[in-house]
Design a protein around this motif. Structure first.
Motif, PDB file in Angstrom:
ATOM      1  N   SER A 186       0.826  -1.216   0.000  1.00 23.66           N
ATOM      2  CA  SER A 186       0.000   0.000   0.000  1.00 23.66           C
ATOM      3  C   SER A 186       0.859   1.264   0.000  1.00 23.66           C
ATOM      4  O   SER A 186       0.564   2.222  -0.729  1.00 23.66           O
ATOM      5  N   THR A 187       1.946   1.274   0.765  1.00 25.99           N
ATOM      6  CA  THR A 187       2.824   2.462   0.797  1.00 25.99           C
ATOM      7  C   THR A 187       3.355   2.741  -0.612  1.00 25.99           C
ATOM      8  O   THR A 187       3.336   3.880  -1.098  1.00 25.99           O
ATOM      9  N   ILE A 188       3.801   1.671  -1.251  1.00 23.41           N
ATOM     10  CA  ILE A 188       4.418   1.807  -2.568  1.00 23.41           C
ATOM     11  C   ILE A 188       3.374   2.152  -3.628  1.00 23.41           C
ATOM     12  O   ILE A 188       3.563   3.034  -4.466  1.00 23.41           O
ATOM     13  N   ALA A 189       2.215   1.494  -3.549  1.00 27.71           N
ATOM     14  CA  ALA A 189       1.157   1.764  -4.537  1.00 27.71           C
ATOM     15  C   ALA A 189       0.697   3.216  -4.469  1.00 27.71           C
ATOM     16  O   ALA A 189       0.444   3.852  -5.500  1.00 27.71           O
ATOM     17  N   LYS A 190       0.609   3.768  -3.256  1.00 27.30           N
ATOM     18  CA  LYS A 190       0.173   5.175  -3.120  1.00 27.30           C
ATOM     19  C   LYS A 190       1.169   6.110  -3.797  1.00 27.30           C
ATOM     20  O   LYS A 190       0.792   7.070  -4.465  1.00 27.30           O
ATOM     21  N   LEU A 191       2.463   5.838  -3.611  1.00 20.57           N
ATOM     22  CA  LEU A 191       3.487   6.706  -4.202  1.00 20.57           C
ATOM     23  C   LEU A 191       3.481   6.602  -5.729  1.00 20.57           C
ATOM     24  O   LEU A 191       3.621   7.593  -6.436  1.00 20.57           O
ATOM     25  N   ILE A 192       3.289   5.401  -6.232  1.00 19.38           N
ATOM     26  CA  ILE A 192       3.216   5.218  -7.691  1.00 19.38           C
ATOM     27  C   ILE A 192       1.952   5.915  -8.220  1.00 19.38           C
ATOM     28  O   ILE A 192       1.969   6.544  -9.283  1.00 19.38           O
ATOM     29  N   ALA A 193       0.863   5.802  -7.462  1.00 15.76           N
ATOM     30  CA  ALA A 193      -0.397   6.448  -7.883  1.00 15.76           C
ATOM     31  C   ALA A 193      -0.180   7.952  -8.030  1.00 15.76           C
ATOM     32  O   ALA A 193      -0.592   8.561  -9.024  1.00 15.76           O
ATOM     33  N   GLY A 219      14.978   0.309   0.791  1.00 15.06           N
ATOM     34  CA  GLY A 219      14.212   1.513   1.103  1.00 15.06           C
ATOM     35  C   GLY A 219      13.025   1.661   0.151  1.00 15.06           C
ATOM     36  O   GLY A 219      13.038   1.144  -0.970  1.00 15.06           O
ATOM     37  N   ILE A 220      12.016   2.380   0.636  1.00 17.56           N
ATOM     38  CA  ILE A 220      10.793   2.576  -0.157  1.00 17.56           C
ATOM     39  C   ILE A 220      11.105   3.250  -1.495  1.00 17.56           C
ATOM     40  O   ILE A 220      10.611   2.836  -2.546  1.00 17.56           O
ATOM     41  N   ASP A 221      11.970   4.281  -1.454  1.00 15.97           N
ATOM     42  CA  ASP A 221      12.260   5.026  -2.690  1.00 15.97           C
ATOM     43  C   ASP A 221      12.841   4.131  -3.764  1.00 15.97           C
ATOM     44  O   ASP A 221      12.521   4.253  -4.937  1.00 15.97           O
ATOM     45  N   GLU A 222      13.700   3.218  -3.317  1.00 17.05           N
ATOM     46  CA  GLU A 222      14.356   2.330  -4.282  1.00 17.05           C
ATOM     47  C   GLU A 222      13.320   1.428  -4.979  1.00 17.05           C
ATOM     48  O   GLU A 222      13.362   1.233  -6.203  1.00 17.05           O
TER      49      GLU A 222
END
Ligand code: DC
Length: 214
Positions: free
Chosen positions: A16-23, A201-204
């Protein structure tokens, strides 16, 4: 043509954290499909309907109206996000999510959303069932211990009093139920890209996924 991105993986893999950032990066609507199964669980528990009572659960799902507003699930007009992320719901959700009739109803609703909007959806069966033809599919994993400590940090930061060992036990139990259920079990689609997020890391991870979508 609508764009769709599918993200699957076990609980706590960072979906969910990653999907939100991609969204945000690609102006997609983020749909957290786990929250839809959690919403069914919330209503069933409120009404005291057990997951063995398929007829009772069917009556509940016929009367549910769900949509998303800025990543938040609105259930029959009410923002239920804080109510569905508590451990009691996490503990019970896999049993309701394994009911065939529940899955049929929610999968249809998800597919309808993907027809109307450019979406990124995360869940367990998005790449294999819900958006089988999605051009972008990712499968995120991480070790159970890492996933449990992420959940622990998330819940304690919200002020909840939780025990790490209990969360780890629940994650292992849910992995087993989600992977071994008969209907639409958790598994990587053959054409999904697998990313192990342990120690990354999330950014990566976000940059890696974004590089494929571009
Ligand atoms: O992602 P989550 O932990 O909020 O998901 C809650 C539960 O819902 C999870 O244990 C399995 C189920 N689920 C599912 O079966 N299929 C999906 N597409 C999403 C979630």
């Amino acid at each position: 043509m609508r764009i769709s991105v599918a993200i699957d993986g076990p609980a706590g893999a960072g979906k969910s954290t990653i999907a939100k950032l991609i969204a945000d990066r690609f102006s997609l609507m983020y749909i957290n499909t786990g929250s839809m199964y959690r919403a069914v669980t919330l209503k069933a528990l409120e009404k005291g309907i057990s997951p063995n009572d398929t007829e009772g659960v069917c009556t509940i799902i016929e009367n549910l109206n769900m949509h998303f507003n800025n990543d938040r699930l609105i259930l029959n007009g009410e923002d239920v996000n804080d109510l569905i992320t508590v451990p009691e719901i996490s503990h019970n959700v896999s049993a309701y999510a394994s009911i065939k009739e529940v899955r049929e109803k929610l999968v249809k609703l998800m597919q309808q959303m993907a027809k109307e909007y450019d979406v990124i959806m995360d869940g367990r069966d998005i790449g294999t069932v819900v958006l089988k033809n999605a051009p972008f599919k990712f499968f995120l994993t991480a070790s159970p211990k890492e996933r449990a400590s992420r959940r622990y940090n998330e819940l304690t930061s919200k002020g909840l009093d939780v025990v790490y060992e209990e969360i780890l036990k629940d994650i292992i139990r849910r992995d087993d139920l989600d992977t071994n259920r008969e209907v639409d079990p958790l598994r990587k689609a053959d054409d999904a890209i697998e990313i192990d997020t342990t120690g990354i890391g999330i950014d990566e991870v976000v940059n890696k996924i974004a590089s494929f979508i571009k």
